[in-house]
Design a protein around this motif. Structure first.
Motif, PDB file in Angstrom:
ATOM      1  N   GLU A 149      36.118  12.621 141.978  1.00 54.41           N
ATOM      2  CA  GLU A 149      35.100  12.461 140.951  1.00 54.41           C
ATOM      3  C   GLU A 149      33.781  12.992 141.506  1.00 54.41           C
ATOM      4  O   GLU A 149      33.547  12.966 142.722  1.00 54.41           O
ATOM      5  CB  GLU A 149      34.956  11.007 140.525  1.00 54.41           C
ATOM      6  N   ALA A 165      29.467  13.004 140.550  1.00 59.89           N
ATOM      7  CA  ALA A 165      28.306  12.671 139.721  1.00 59.89           C
ATOM      8  C   ALA A 165      27.077  12.599 140.600  1.00 59.89           C
ATOM      9  O   ALA A 165      27.108  12.039 141.699  1.00 59.89           O
ATOM     10  CB  ALA A 165      28.510  11.346 138.997  1.00 59.89           C
ATOM     11  N   VAL A 166      26.001  13.164 140.115  1.00 57.55           N
ATOM     12  CA  VAL A 166      24.669  13.051 140.716  1.00 57.55           C
ATOM     13  C   VAL A 166      24.686  13.271 142.232  1.00 57.55           C
ATOM     14  O   VAL A 166      24.180  12.469 143.016  1.00 57.55           O
ATOM     15  CB  VAL A 166      24.029  11.685 140.394  1.00 57.55           C
ATOM     16  N   LEU A 204      27.094  13.176 144.393  1.00 60.07           N
ATOM     17  CA  LEU A 204      28.126  12.503 145.191  1.00 60.07           C
ATOM     18  C   LEU A 204      29.512  12.919 144.719  1.00 60.07           C
ATOM     19  O   LEU A 204      29.858  12.725 143.549  1.00 60.07           O
ATOM     20  CB  LEU A 204      27.984  10.980 145.076  1.00 60.07           C
ATOM     21  N   TRP A 220      27.979  14.161 150.021  1.00 62.36           N
ATOM     22  CA  TRP A 220      26.828  13.603 149.327  1.00 62.36           C
ATOM     23  C   TRP A 220      25.575  14.427 149.608  1.00 62.36           C
ATOM     24  O   TRP A 220      25.272  14.705 150.774  1.00 62.36           O
ATOM     25  CB  TRP A 220      26.628  12.167 149.815  1.00 62.36           C
ATOM     26  N   SER A 222      33.836  11.553 151.372  1.00 60.37           N
ATOM     27  CA  SER A 222      32.628  11.498 150.554  1.00 60.37           C
ATOM     28  C   SER A 222      31.722  12.648 150.986  1.00 60.37           C
ATOM     29  O   SER A 222      31.454  12.805 152.180  1.00 60.37           O
ATOM     30  CB  SER A 222      31.907  10.156 150.771  1.00 60.37           C
ATOM     31  N   ASP A 241      31.264  12.662 154.955  1.00 60.38           N
ATOM     32  CA  ASP A 241      31.868  11.526 155.648  1.00 60.38           C
ATOM     33  C   ASP A 241      33.375  11.596 155.427  1.00 60.38           C
ATOM     34  O   ASP A 241      33.843  11.473 154.295  1.00 60.38           O
ATOM     35  CB  ASP A 241      31.335  10.202 155.098  1.00 60.38           C
ATOM     36  N   GLU A 266      35.634   2.500 143.646  1.00 61.92           N
ATOM     37  CA  GLU A 266      34.425   2.781 142.862  1.00 61.92           C
ATOM     38  C   GLU A 266      34.648   3.855 141.813  1.00 61.92           C
ATOM     39  O   GLU A 266      33.691   4.354 141.227  1.00 61.92           O
ATOM     40  CB  GLU A 266      33.295   3.236 143.796  1.00 61.92           C
ATOM     41  N   ARG A 290      33.499  12.248 145.626  1.00 63.10           N
ATOM     42  CA  ARG A 290      34.451  11.409 146.366  1.00 63.10           C
ATOM     43  C   ARG A 290      35.845  11.915 146.060  1.00 63.10           C
ATOM     44  O   ARG A 290      36.156  12.187 144.889  1.00 63.10           O
ATOM     45  CB  ARG A 290      34.336   9.945 145.946  1.00 63.10           C
ATOM     46  N   VAL A 298      25.598  15.433 153.362  1.00 63.26           N
ATOM     47  CA  VAL A 298      26.286  14.631 154.368  1.00 63.26           C
ATOM     48  C   VAL A 298      27.766  14.536 153.998  1.00 63.26           C
ATOM     49  O   VAL A 298      28.106  14.150 152.877  1.00 63.26           O
ATOM     50  CB  VAL A 298      25.685  13.214 154.468  1.00 63.26           C
ATOM     51  N   GLN A 353      34.938   5.982 138.736  1.00 64.43           N
ATOM     52  CA  GLN A 353      34.394   5.785 137.400  1.00 64.43           C
ATOM     53  C   GLN A 353      34.074   7.089 136.676  1.00 64.43           C
ATOM     54  O   GLN A 353      33.970   7.110 135.447  1.00 64.43           O
ATOM     55  CB  GLN A 353      33.119   4.948 137.463  1.00 64.43           C
ATOM     56  N   ASP A 354      33.907   8.174 137.428  1.00 60.01           N
ATOM     57  CA  ASP A 354      33.454   9.418 136.795  1.00 60.01           C
ATOM     58  C   ASP A 354      34.631  10.358 136.529  1.00 60.01           C
ATOM     59  O   ASP A 354      35.724  10.154 137.034  1.00 60.01           O
ATOM     60  CB  ASP A 354      32.409  10.084 137.694  1.00 60.01           C
TER      61      ASP A 354
END
Lengths: 285, 296
Positions: free
Chosen positions: A101, A103-104, A106, A119, A117, A71, A88, A108, A69, A90-91
């Motif tokens: 960033e 991770a897993v 996602l 995903w 985003s 966005d 948000e 962004r 997806v 952080q990665d």
């Protein structure tokens, strides 16, 4: 997806119709400030707290693989796009757009006035590659890039944990990152700019809050309100030791209010604020 | 005006934490405010089972059935789970199940199946047990009793997604409740479609989400197999414990850098809307089963 509206060309043009075996499932759906709740009920407030204009949501499918997806949020300006990205972050940097960033499943990123985003509904080796590829294609289509918020230039660099800097406007957003008070004791609003920045010290993490008000008078009222509600015992320099044993210091200069939280000592709080004052003076014509 | 009405500051919370550490009740009373309505207590049962979720993340329906029976029995105080369900729901014409269909973490089918089965065992005909999430206003409005069952998860704006928030779908315009971090969410429970109908709240904490990211607020790194289910007649009490659990897990895994998003709607549900008990000091928690890493 429901609630389809006619799509502004600039959003639509940012997304490919297909890439590496993945195909867009339909034209995608555009949401605006009135309809964003239809898409991300509960999560929409984050974007509405910034100057969100509209977004395009599009699903990509490939036989035998989880869906992806995309966005794409038009935030109106690069400062606002950075702000949403910062909320948000952080990665580790993923090397896409002007900040990113991954991770897993996602990814962004922000570039120009867009926050994006991408995903995967499930992370696999194939979706991880596809997410990165799609994000890179979208980033390449976004022109021009844009500057991050000017307020960030006031942050002293020594000890700054720059991947955890948050840029926002209102007090509810502040409370998401650093709970200060139920009431809006600093007088934050959509007309104020704010940065919350963590600083690592030998004795833990300090937090620096900078707020830029529309006028110096409003900044004065903001500082006054903060001191009255949060730090009534502050000394002449605006500092006081609080219940946690750490120090809080608040000062104003022109249209900016600066507050150091969680400082190990009065001296360290003042040192941080002095560094901001120096930068502020350098920027003032 | 009490402190809880005019709001709290970070310093207030630090003071209260210090009081609590000293073993005094001052903190809790200050948090909850004063007044006779706020002195009532609520009972919550937490059942955990090590085998409720497999290593692969699959939910064990047989274990869930046992947990559900145990939870309801402990809550009602009777041995036979069917008798307990009869006591809970009485003799309604229509019992609705308000579930949650959020794609990443829905109410588990195993939980829904036990609720439906036990309602039938208690004498409710199969066709008299509507179940829905998004169509609550349409399908559950005529019910004279409701069972409220949903998973526990963090929520970007409201702080937590719990039993109070699960009734948002009774609202004609859910977005109306979002201002001020959803502080007045509990007012949804006063809508005619829902008011006074809830017989049991089930907050499913089998695999809670304690931190979410991105527009869809989902990150599988922050899902953990807690393997628990909360039961209570009080939606505020289960949510207060759920918020405490998520905050404890965040502190453990993420440290102070990512405190739980404030969930003012839980405190306001007690202080302003008198829906239940938010003050942990006045919640009687009964813990049953697996004790490892309970955090609560």
């Amino acid at each position: 997806m429901s609630g389809c509206k006619q799509q502004p060309m600039e959003l639509h043009q940012l997304l490919p119709r297909e890439f590496s075996g993945w195909e867009a499932a339909g034209e995608g759906v555009v949401y605006d400030r009135d309809t964003l709740f239809d898409y991300i009920d509960g999560g929409a407030e984050l974007y509405l707290a910034y100057d969100f204009r509209r977004m395009l949501a599009c699903r990509f499918e490939r036989d035998g693989h989880p869906a992806i997806v995309a966005d794409v949020f038009d935030m109106g300006s690069s400062e606002e796009a950075f702000g949403v990205f910062s909320t948000e972050r952080q990665d580790p940097e993923a090397g896409i757009g002007q900040g990113s960033e991954y991770a897993v499943g996602l990814l962004r990123f922000w570039r120009g006035r867009f926050f994006v985003s991408v995903w995967a509904e499930e992370e696999t080796a194939a979706t991880a590659d596809a997410v990165r590829e799609l994000a890179a294609r979208i980033a390449k289509a976004i022109e021009p890039p844009g500057p991050p918020p000017q307020l960030l230039h006031l942050l002293p660099s020594e000890g700054l944990a720059d991947t955890r800097v948050r840029y926002f406007h209102d007090h509810l957003s502040l409370n998401l990152y650093y709970f200060l008070a139920d009431e809006n004791i600093l007088g934050l609003s959509e007309r104020t700019e704010a940065v919350l920045a963590p600083y690592e010290t030998a004795k833990g993490t300090m937090h620096l809050l900078l707020v830029r008000y529309p006028t110096a008078e409003e900044a004065g009222r903001g500082l006054e309100g903060f001191l009255a509600a949060y730090l009534p015992e502050a000394d002449e320099s605006g500092a006081a030791r609080v219940e946690s044993g750490s120090w809080v210091a608040a000062q104003g200069l022109g249209d900016v209010v600066m507050v150091a939280f969680d400082a190990p000592s009065r001296g360290q709080a003042h040192e941080l604020l002095s560094a901001v004052r120096e930068k502020l003076k350098e920027q003032t014509p | 005006m009490s402190k809880s009405d005019r709001g709290m500051t970070r310093r207030d919370f630090i003071r209260l934490a210090a009081y609590a550490a000293m073993g005094t009740a001052v903190g809790a009373e200050a948090l909850a405010g004063e007044g006779p309505a706020l002195r009532k207590r609520s009972r919550v049962v937490l059942v955990r089972d090590e085998n409720a979720v497999t290593a692969g993340g699959e939910i064990n329906a047989d274990v869930i059935r046992q947990m559900m029976d145990r939870g309801v029995s402990e809550l009602v105080g009777a041995h036979d789970p069917v008798d307990c369900w009869r006591q809970l729901v009485g003799t309604p014409k229509l019992v609705g199940i308000k579930t949650n269909a959020w794609g990443n973490l829905p109410t588990p089918a195993a939980v829904e199946q036990v609720i439906e089965q036990r309602l039938r065992d208690a004498g409710i005909a199969k066709g008299r047990i509507p179940k829905t999430d998004r169509e609550a206003r349409r399908k559950l409005a005529d019910c004279d009793a409701l069972i409220n069952a949903r998973p526990l998860r963090s929520h970007h704006w409201a702080g937590i997604g719990g039993c109070i928030k699960n009734y948002i779908m009774f609202a004609p315009r859910p977005g109306v409740y979002h201002p001020d971090a959803c502080a007045d969410l509990a007012s949804v429970w006063s809508l005619p479609e829902a008011k006074g109908k809830t017989r049991l709240n089930i907050l499913v904490a089998l695999t809670p989400l304690f931190y979410g990211r991105g527009p869809h607020h989902w990150d599988p790194r922050y899902v953990w197999p807690y393997k628990g289910i909360f039961f209570s007649r009080d939606p505020v009490a289960v949510d207060a414990l759920g918020a405490y659990l998520l905050a404890a897990k965040r502190r453990l895994e993420l440290g102070e850098d990512k405190p739980l998003t404030p969930a003012p709607h839980i405190r306001m549900a007690e202080v302003r809307h008198h829906l239940g008990v938010a003050d942990l000091k006045r919640i009687d928690l009964v813990k049953v089963g697996w004790e490892k890493d309970a955090l609560i």
